[in-house]
Design a protein around this motif. Structure first.
Motif, short mmCIF file in Angstrom:
data_model
loop_
_atom_site.label_atom_id
_atom_site.label_comp_id
_atom_site.label_asym_id
_atom_site.label_seq_id
_atom_site.Cartn_x
_atom_site.Cartn_y
_atom_site.Cartn_z
N ASP A 213 0.84 -1.20 0.00
CA ASP A 213 0.00 0.00 0.00
C ASP A 213 0.88 1.26 0.00
O ASP A 213 0.61 2.23 -0.72
N VAL A 214 1.91 1.24 0.83
CA VAL A 214 2.79 2.41 0.95
C VAL A 214 3.58 2.61 -0.34
O VAL A 214 3.70 3.74 -0.84
N GLN A 215 4.14 1.51 -0.89
CA GLN A 215 4.91 1.64 -2.13
C GLN A 215 4.06 2.18 -3.27
O GLN A 215 4.49 3.06 -4.01
N ARG A 216 2.84 1.69 -3.37
CA ARG A 216 1.94 2.16 -4.41
C ARG A 216 1.63 3.65 -4.23
O ARG A 216 1.62 4.42 -5.20
N ALA A 217 1.40 4.07 -2.99
CA ALA A 217 1.11 5.48 -2.72
C ALA A 217 2.29 6.37 -3.11
O ALA A 217 2.11 7.47 -3.66
N ILE A 218 3.51 5.90 -2.86
CA ILE A 218 4.71 6.67 -3.24
C ILE A 218 4.77 6.83 -4.76
O ILE A 218 5.04 7.93 -5.27
N TRP A 219 4.52 5.75 -5.49
CA TRP A 219 4.54 5.85 -6.96
C TRP A 219 3.46 6.81 -7.47
O TRP A 219 3.70 7.58 -8.40
N VAL A 220 2.27 6.74 -6.89
CA VAL A 220 1.19 7.63 -7.33
C VAL A 220 1.57 9.08 -7.12
O VAL A 220 1.28 9.96 -7.94
N LEU A 221 2.25 9.37 -6.01
CA LEU A 221 2.64 10.75 -5.70
C LEU A 221 3.76 11.26 -6.62
O LEU A 221 3.80 12.46 -6.94
N LEU A 222 4.65 10.36 -7.07
CA LEU A 222 5.84 10.82 -7.77
C LEU A 222 5.81 10.57 -9.28
O LEU A 222 6.54 11.25 -10.02
N GLU A 223 5.01 9.63 -9.75
CA GLU A 223 5.04 9.25 -11.16
C GLU A 223 3.73 9.62 -11.86
O GLU A 223 2.63 9.46 -11.29
N ASP A 224 3.84 10.09 -13.09
CA ASP A 224 2.64 10.36 -13.88
C ASP A 224 1.88 9.08 -14.18
O ASP A 224 0.65 9.06 -14.20
N ASP A 225 2.63 8.00 -14.43
CA ASP A 225 2.01 6.69 -14.71
C ASP A 225 2.60 5.67 -13.74
O ASP A 225 3.67 5.11 -14.00
N PRO A 226 1.91 5.42 -12.61
CA PRO A 226 2.44 4.48 -11.61
C PRO A 226 2.26 3.03 -12.01
O PRO A 226 2.66 2.13 -11.24
N GLY A 227 1.70 2.75 -13.18
CA GLY A 227 1.49 1.38 -13.60
C GLY A 227 0.23 0.80 -12.99
O GLY A 227 -0.48 1.44 -12.21
N SER A 228 -0.01 -0.45 -13.33
CA SER A 228 -1.24 -1.09 -12.87
C SER A 228 -1.09 -1.75 -11.51
O SER A 228 -2.08 -2.10 -10.87
N GLY A 229 0.14 -1.93 -11.07
CA GLY A 229 0.37 -2.64 -9.82
C GLY A 229 0.58 -4.11 -10.03
O GLY A 229 1.12 -4.80 -9.17
N THR A 230 0.18 -4.62 -11.18
CA THR A 230 0.34 -6.04 -11.49
C THR A 230 1.80 -6.34 -11.81
O THR A 230 2.42 -5.66 -12.62
N GLY A 231 2.33 -7.37 -11.17
CA GLY A 231 3.70 -7.78 -11.45
C GLY A 231 4.75 -6.85 -10.88
O GLY A 231 5.93 -6.95 -11.25
N GLN A 232 4.36 -5.95 -9.98
CA GLN A 232 5.32 -5.01 -9.43
C GLN A 232 5.78 -5.41 -8.03
O GLN A 232 6.46 -4.64 -7.36
N GLY A 233 5.41 -6.59 -7.59
CA GLY A 233 5.90 -7.08 -6.30
C GLY A 233 5.29 -6.41 -5.11
O GLY A 233 5.92 -6.35 -4.05
N LEU A 234 4.07 -5.90 -5.25
CA LEU A 234 3.44 -5.19 -4.15
C LEU A 234 2.78 -6.12 -3.14
O LEU A 234 2.39 -5.68 -2.06
N GLY A 235 2.65 -7.38 -3.46
CA GLY A 235 2.03 -8.31 -2.53
C GLY A 235 0.57 -7.96 -2.29
O GLY A 235 -0.16 -7.58 -3.21
N ASN A 236 0.14 -8.07 -1.05
CA ASN A 236 -1.24 -7.77 -0.68
C ASN A 236 -1.42 -6.26 -0.55
O ASN A 236 -0.97 -5.64 0.41
N TRP A 237 -2.10 -5.68 -1.53
CA TRP A 237 -2.36 -4.24 -1.47
C TRP A 237 -3.75 -3.99 -2.04
O TRP A 237 -4.33 -4.83 -2.71
N SER A 238 -4.31 -2.80 -1.75
CA SER A 238 -5.63 -2.46 -2.28
C SER A 238 -5.69 -0.98 -2.61
O SER A 238 -5.06 -0.16 -1.95
N GLU A 239 -6.45 -0.69 -3.67
CA GLU A 239 -6.62 0.71 -4.07
C GLU A 239 -7.27 1.52 -2.95
O GLU A 239 -6.96 2.69 -2.75
N GLN A 240 -8.18 0.88 -2.18
CA GLN A 240 -8.87 1.59 -1.11
C GLN A 240 -7.88 2.04 -0.04
O GLN A 240 -7.93 3.18 0.41
N ARG A 241 -6.97 1.15 0.38
CA ARG A 241 -6.00 1.53 1.41
C ARG A 241 -5.02 2.57 0.88
O ARG A 241 -4.58 3.46 1.61
N VAL A 242 -4.67 2.44 -0.40
CA VAL A 242 -3.78 3.44 -1.01
C VAL A 242 -4.44 4.81 -0.98
O VAL A 242 -3.81 5.83 -0.66
#
Length: 384
Positions: A272-301
């Motif tokens: 959740d934290v890694q995804r939030a960091i990407w959203v804040l810093l990148e124009d295109d944070p990707g889909s999250g698939t295959g990025q090694g985020l493990g158990n994460w959710s858009e809601q928690r992000v």
């Protein structure tokens, strides 16, 4: 209240005078301010068994806090030694001392008004000492002397964090390797920094470059350029798309989200934290698939990103961490290579803040508007 001091009317004082040096009160000159109507105090010199022997009296800060003792002894004829001793473990230290040793009270600077420690004959400034000594002080041919022992004592009353000070010894370059996922899954990586001087060690690590990969689990050691996430030149370095959000990223990593319960009853994860960091810093944070985020959710992000708005203008302080950027570079040319640029959580240095207090060795009230005290020291046996 001072425990070793008691209030005694002048009449009782006069009746109590005897040949015992250690309990002999001082006759207060009539021209001296204060007096019985002011309620001055007397120390019983119970620790001075014989004239010329050791006398110990409490050292008080702020009138009622016992921080140590003052010891007076006579090791040589017509000389005394004076020692300030702070109680070990009390948290107090000595930064200044001022000592007056006179045969009569009217020789004390400020007599008749307020004692003036700055004009005392013996003085010194000290680097947070626990013991300060004045040795072999001459006293002349006399039966008794008057001593005023003043000090400035200090203790740590707060701590402050200086981000710039914490980064003073930051190296310009280092090496690193990463392990994925981070230890106990509290971060995306565990980053180990080597050959980086003050930066060497293991840290929670995060990725800020979603477009590049990195070898992990000790597979490869990277040479990196080291940069503060508060470096004013970030916008021109093209490291991330939105460098203006680095303050929000710093705020997020200081909230220790992984393992905490979210508002929806679920538990925040490092993903959740890694995804939030990407959203804040990148124009295109990707889909999250295959990025090694493990158990994460858009809601928690979204919950993290909503909270992160509190971090506008955030600067880490004492007890917090600052994001340090590590940019993989070619070891020969120093040029950036196409591997993930990462950050680590580096602790901000805490600097102690000292609070000062005036201290006096316990004795009789010297009078005046301050709370200076004096006591008598018996040099040799008082004659009848």
């Amino acid at each position: 209240m001072i425990k070793s001091i008691r209030i005694i009317p002048m009449l009782i004082l006069l009746m109590a005078i005897g040949v015992s040096c250690e309990k002999r009160p001082t006759d207060r000159p009539s021209g001296m301010p204060g007096g019985p109507d002011k309620g001055f105090s007397l120390v019983e010199y119970v620790n001075q068994e014989e004239c010329g022997e050791l006398l110990s009296t409490p050292l008080y800060a702020g009138k009622d806090t016992e921080v140590g003792v003052l010891e007076v002894s006579s090791t040589m004829e017509n000389q005394i030694d004076v020692k300030y001793k702070i109680n070990v473990g009390s948290g107090w230290t000595i930064t200044e001392t001022h000592l007056s040793v006179t045969e009569t009270l009217d020789e004390v600077p400020g007599y008749g008004k307020n004692a003036i420690p700055g004009l005392f004959k013996y003085s010194g400034e000290h680097e947070n000492e626990l013991v300060v000594e004045y040795n072999s002080i001459p006293v002349g041919e006399t039966d008794r002397i008057f001593i005023l022992a003043h000090a400035v004592v200090a203790r740590v009353c707060d701590q402050e964090g200086d981000l710039d000070e914490s980064l003073v010894d930051m190296p310009g370059s280092a090496q690193l390797y990463v392990n994925y996922p981070g230890e106990l899954k509290q971060s995306y990586f565990t980053t180990t920094v080597i050959n980086g001087g003050s930066l060497d060690g293991d840290y929670k690590g995060w990725c800020i470059d979603v477009d590049a990969g990195i070898n992990f689990n000790n597979e490869f050691t990277y040479d990196v350029k080291v940069l503060s996430s508060y470096n004013t030149g970030l916008p021109d370095m093209n490291l991330v798309d939105k460098p203006e959000n680095m303050d929000l990223v710093n705020w997020i990593i200081n909230q220790d989200y992984p393992g905490q319960e979210a508002q929806d009853g679920e538990t925040f994860t490092f993903g959740d934290v890694q995804r939030a960091i990407w959203v804040l810093l990148e124009d295109d944070p990707g889909s999250g698939t295959g990025q090694g985020l493990g158990n994460w959710s858009e809601q928690r992000v979204k919950l993290i990103l909503s909270d992160a708005l509190k971090g506008e203008g955030y600067i880490p302080s004492c007890g917090e961490e600052v994001a340090i950027i590590l940019i993989p570079v070619d070891p020969d040319t120093g040029e950036r290579i196409s591997k993930q640029t990462t950050i680590i959580e580096f602790p901000v240095e805490c600097t102690p803040v000292y609070c000062d207090e005036t201290a006096w060795a316990a004795g009789m009230d010297f009078g005046g508007n301050n709370w200076a005290m004096f006591f008598e020291y018996c040099i040799k046996q008082v004659r009848e």
